[in-house]
Design a protein around this motif. Structure first.
Motif, PDB file in Angstrom:
ATOM      1  N   PHE A 110      28.471  22.745  -2.167  1.00 53.23           N
ATOM      2  CA  PHE A 110      29.737  22.651  -2.898  1.00 53.23           C
ATOM      3  C   PHE A 110      29.861  21.234  -3.454  1.00 53.23           C
ATOM      4  O   PHE A 110      29.999  20.276  -2.696  1.00 53.23           O
ATOM      5  CB  PHE A 110      30.912  22.950  -1.965  1.00 53.23           C
ATOM      6  N   PRO A 111      29.806  21.073  -4.782  1.00 57.75           N
ATOM      7  CA  PRO A 111      29.781  19.715  -5.344  1.00 57.75           C
ATOM      8  C   PRO A 111      31.082  18.951  -5.113  1.00 57.75           C
ATOM      9  O   PRO A 111      31.095  17.727  -5.183  1.00 57.75           O
ATOM     10  CB  PRO A 111      29.534  19.947  -6.841  1.00 57.75           C
ATOM     11  N   TRP A 112      32.181  19.677  -4.841  1.00 58.81           N
ATOM     12  CA  TRP A 112      33.462  19.004  -4.647  1.00 58.81           C
ATOM     13  C   TRP A 112      33.672  18.570  -3.206  1.00 58.81           C
ATOM     14  O   TRP A 112      34.700  17.988  -2.883  1.00 58.81           O
ATOM     15  CB  TRP A 112      34.618  19.913  -5.091  1.00 58.81           C
ATOM     16  N   LYS A 113      32.717  18.870  -2.345  1.00 60.30           N
ATOM     17  CA  LYS A 113      32.835  18.462  -0.949  1.00 60.30           C
ATOM     18  C   LYS A 113      31.770  17.422  -0.606  1.00 60.30           C
ATOM     19  O   LYS A 113      30.668  17.448  -1.161  1.00 60.30           O
ATOM     20  CB  LYS A 113      32.665  19.678  -0.022  1.00 60.30           C
ATOM     21  N   TYR A 153      28.672  12.430  -1.742  1.00 58.65           N
ATOM     22  CA  TYR A 153      28.733  13.724  -2.411  1.00 58.65           C
ATOM     23  C   TYR A 153      27.302  14.169  -2.715  1.00 58.65           C
ATOM     24  O   TYR A 153      26.434  13.329  -2.945  1.00 58.65           O
ATOM     25  CB  TYR A 153      29.555  13.630  -3.700  1.00 58.65           C
ATOM     26  N   PRO A 154      27.076  15.493  -2.721  1.00 61.15           N
ATOM     27  CA  PRO A 154      25.701  15.977  -2.896  1.00 61.15           C
ATOM     28  C   PRO A 154      24.999  15.410  -4.119  1.00 61.15           C
ATOM     29  O   PRO A 154      23.797  15.157  -4.079  1.00 61.15           O
ATOM     30  CB  PRO A 154      25.884  17.497  -3.031  1.00 61.15           C
ATOM     31  N   GLN A 155      25.745  15.203  -5.218  1.00 63.62           N
ATOM     32  CA  GLN A 155      25.079  14.768  -6.445  1.00 63.62           C
ATOM     33  C   GLN A 155      24.397  13.405  -6.289  1.00 63.62           C
ATOM     34  O   GLN A 155      23.508  13.071  -7.059  1.00 63.62           O
ATOM     35  CB  GLN A 155      26.066  14.721  -7.614  1.00 63.62           C
TER      36      GLN A 155
ATOM     37  N   ALA B 175      35.439  25.047  -8.298  1.00 66.18           N
ATOM     38  CA  ALA B 175      34.286  25.035  -9.197  1.00 66.18           C
ATOM     39  C   ALA B 175      34.730  25.066 -10.658  1.00 66.18           C
ATOM     40  O   ALA B 175      34.007  24.616 -11.537  1.00 66.18           O
ATOM     41  CB  ALA B 175      33.368  26.224  -8.902  1.00 66.18           C
ATOM     42  N   ARG B 250      35.133  13.642  -8.205  1.00 66.16           N
ATOM     43  CA  ARG B 250      34.217  12.631  -7.686  1.00 66.16           C
ATOM     44  C   ARG B 250      32.806  13.184  -7.482  1.00 66.16           C
ATOM     45  O   ARG B 250      31.827  12.510  -7.732  1.00 66.16           O
ATOM     46  CB  ARG B 250      34.720  12.113  -6.337  1.00 66.16           C
ATOM     47  N   GLY B 251      32.733  14.420  -6.982  1.00 63.44           N
ATOM     48  CA  GLY B 251      31.437  14.960  -6.607  1.00 63.44           C
ATOM     49  C   GLY B 251      30.659  15.592  -7.737  1.00 63.44           C
ATOM     50  O   GLY B 251      29.499  15.905  -7.581  1.00 63.44           O
ATOM     51  N   PHE B 252      31.326  15.787  -8.893  1.00 58.30           N
ATOM     52  CA  PHE B 252      30.642  16.488  -9.974  1.00 58.30           C
ATOM     53  C   PHE B 252      29.835  15.513 -10.817  1.00 58.30           C
ATOM     54  O   PHE B 252      30.184  14.339 -10.904  1.00 58.30           O
ATOM     55  CB  PHE B 252      31.658  17.208 -10.864  1.00 58.30           C
ATOM     56  N   PRO B 253      28.782  15.996 -11.460  1.00 62.32           N
ATOM     57  CA  PRO B 253      28.012  15.120 -12.340  1.00 62.32           C
ATOM     58  C   PRO B 253      28.897  14.578 -13.459  1.00 62.32           C
ATOM     59  O   PRO B 253      29.810  15.278 -13.914  1.00 62.32           O
ATOM     60  CB  PRO B 253      26.937  16.043 -12.923  1.00 62.32           C
TER      61      PRO B 253
END
Lengths: 279, 256
Positions: A110-113, A153-155, B175, B250-253
């Motif tokens: 989950f990219p937001w976690k 974050y994963p990214q 998402a 924050r976590g998104f590309p």
């Protein structure tokens, strides 16, 4: 299966390790057809019969397009079979559940976690308080060697790190079965070997049942108790090969082991067999 | 290094704006446009700054901001409700998509006379108009984003014990957030335009009204103050949205 073929190895086509009770995963006559655009149907999986014993590590090996991932998704309950039956500990599979934890090639984090949030997700869903979930998630993150990355974050992580997070996320909710869909397919060779070793270490510790989809022969031999070789169009299980190599396995010893080499050569030949073009 | 590159970027961005202001001044200095019709940029800027100390002007600014905010909030609430309905039920989804496609291209300002007739001259018709115009860019972006949620994210959540319904709030919504925010950014520009137009058509307050009133009184400097103000409002709100985006995503590309 076809013992009549040259059988340089004992154990080829061997049944699952004998055990009392139903198999951990039972696949009986599983078929899957897809509708094609032109209105016809495409038979992706043709009567798959395969049992996996509790604590067994079974790989499904086959060329791309043979339906091996689809079979895994059916066991996961993500995709419904067109025919046949899948059971887990004797109970029919009707949908996804935390007894079967998937690990995908694409990581699907989950990219937001954060790393911590991803690993704690299943624990929170299981009803744990945030504190308990995060404490437990922290232990798992440490176990896969990512201590210090909890707040990332994963990214921001490399592919190998992402897949370790995904494995920790799945292990966190304690599935009896791991369903691994070419989990190391997107990683570079060096990282892949590292993660194979790490997975083997984890597995040899708690012996979960693993169904592992791959197209890499050496990976299948290195990790598995048995390898089910699939052919393409339609997807069928061609042969099931027992890998009679002692555990714990170490890569450096195995590479010199005649039996390992023999298995790799045999399996490579099996997948390379040209498809039957009887028309 | 990066800071230097960043400020260089900023300077490059400022250049065309400075060019526009310069061209404006040149028009006047060369005498091509009489200064009775077009005030100088310096005069407009000075009047705008002076207006910031004027309670009456601030009242008009507040009215416009209130209509923008209320309309935007209503639009977001509708997006949320329709998105939830569309994500939960296939029938609702199938029913909603065509009606959204049909309504989206209609110029909402054309509904304004009807809105005035039914809702009066107060804030209500203007807020509804802002909501109607802001709604569609957000809705279309949201639908696009929600349809593109990676299936394996949903599967991962389902396997971890999340119910099918639970995935809507726990997976589909987060998402889709990047798409919702992208749509909001477009909607914000549209909303600034439409609130101004509505105030120009019928109003007793707000920036648009201020422009019309100054025009009627032939106060050309005052005519340009509301334009500068709405531009600044748009810029500030867009900046706020960009800041919210940086925090929420924050976590998104990165997406530039």
């Amino acid at each position: 299966m076809s013992e009549a073929l040259s059988a340089p190895l004992a154990g080829r086509g061997a049944p699952a390790v004998p055990h009392p009770g139903p198999p951990m995963i039972g696949m009986a006559g599983v078929t899957k057809t897809f509708k094609r655009r032109d209105g016809g149907t495409h038979l992706a999986l043709d009567t798959i019969d395969l049992d996996v014993a509790p604590g067994e590590f079974v790989s499904i090996l086959g060329p791309s397009g043979c339906g091996k991932s689809t079979l895994l998704y059916i066991v996961g309950g993500f995709v419904a079979p067109s025919g046949g039956k899948v059971t887990v500990s004797g109970d029919p599979v009707t949908g996804p559940g935390p007894d079967r934890g998937p690990v995908f090639q694409e990581f699907a984090l989950f990219p937001w976690k954060t790393v911590l949030g991803n690993v704690a997700y299943g624990l929170r869903e299981g009803g744990l308080s945030r504190r308990d979930a995060e404490a437990r998630a922290g232990e798992l993150i440490e176990r896969v060697g990512l201590k210090g990355y909890e707040r990332f974050y994963p990214q921001a992580l490399s592919g190998g790190m992402k897949q370790r997070v995904a494995i920790a996320r799945t292990l966190a909710y304690g599935p009896k079965i791991l369903l691994m869909d070419e989990p190391f397919g997107a990683l570079d060779a060096h990282t892949r070997i590292k993660l194979q070793n790490q997975l083997l270490e984890l597995w040899e510790r708690d012996r979960k049942t693993v169904l592992f989809v791959t197209h890499a022969v050496d990976e299948a031999v290195f990790l598995s108790d048995r390898v089910a070789v699939m052919s393409r169009q339609p997807g069928r299980i061609k042969e099931v090969v027992a890998i009679d190599l002692p555990r714990p396995r170490h890569r450096d010893e195995l590479l010199l082991d005649r039996r390992y080499q023999r298995h790799v050569i045999d399996l490579e030949r099996m997948i390379e067999d040209p498809p039957d073009l009887a028309s | 290094m990066r800071a230097v590159a960043g400020s260089l970027h900023g300077l490059v961005g400022l250049a065309p704006i400075a060019g526009l202001v310069l061209a404006w001044q040149v028009l006047l200095t060369a005498g091509w446009v009489p200064s009775a019709l077009l005030p100088s940029p310096g005069a407009v800027l000075a009047r705008t700054v002076a207006s910031l100390g004027d309670p009456a002007f601030l009242g008009h600014l507040a009215s416009t901001l209130y209509r923008l905010a209320a309309g935007f909030a209503i639009a977001l609430a509708i997006v949320f409700a329709l998105g939830l309905a569309g994500a939960t039920s296939r029938i609702a989804d199938a029913a909603l998509r065509p009606v959204i496609r049909v309504l989206a291209p209609i110029p909402k300002i054309a509904l304004y006379p009807a809105l005035i007739l039914s809702l009066g001259f107060d804030d209500a018709p203007k807020i509804i108009l802002v909501a109607a115009d802001a709604l569609f860019p957000i809705l279309l972006a949201t639908y696009g984003g929600a349809g593109a949620v990676e299936q394996k994210l949903l599967w991962s959540a389902r396997a971890a014990g999340t119910s099918r319904a639970g995935t809507i709030l726990k997976v589909v919504l987060p998402a889709t957030l990047p798409s919702i925010l992208t749509g909001s950014r477009i909607a914000l520009v549209v909303a600034c335009i439409v609130v101004f137009l509505a105030e120009m058509i019928t109003s007793t307050d707000g920036l648009g009204y201020l422009l019309v009133r100054s025009g009627r009184a032939f106060q050309t400097v005052d005519m340009f103050v509301p334009l500068l103000a709405i531009s600044a409002v748009g810029l500030a709100l867009d900046g706020a949205l960009a800041a919210a985006r940086r925090v929420l995503l924050r976590g998104f590309p990165e997406e530039e």
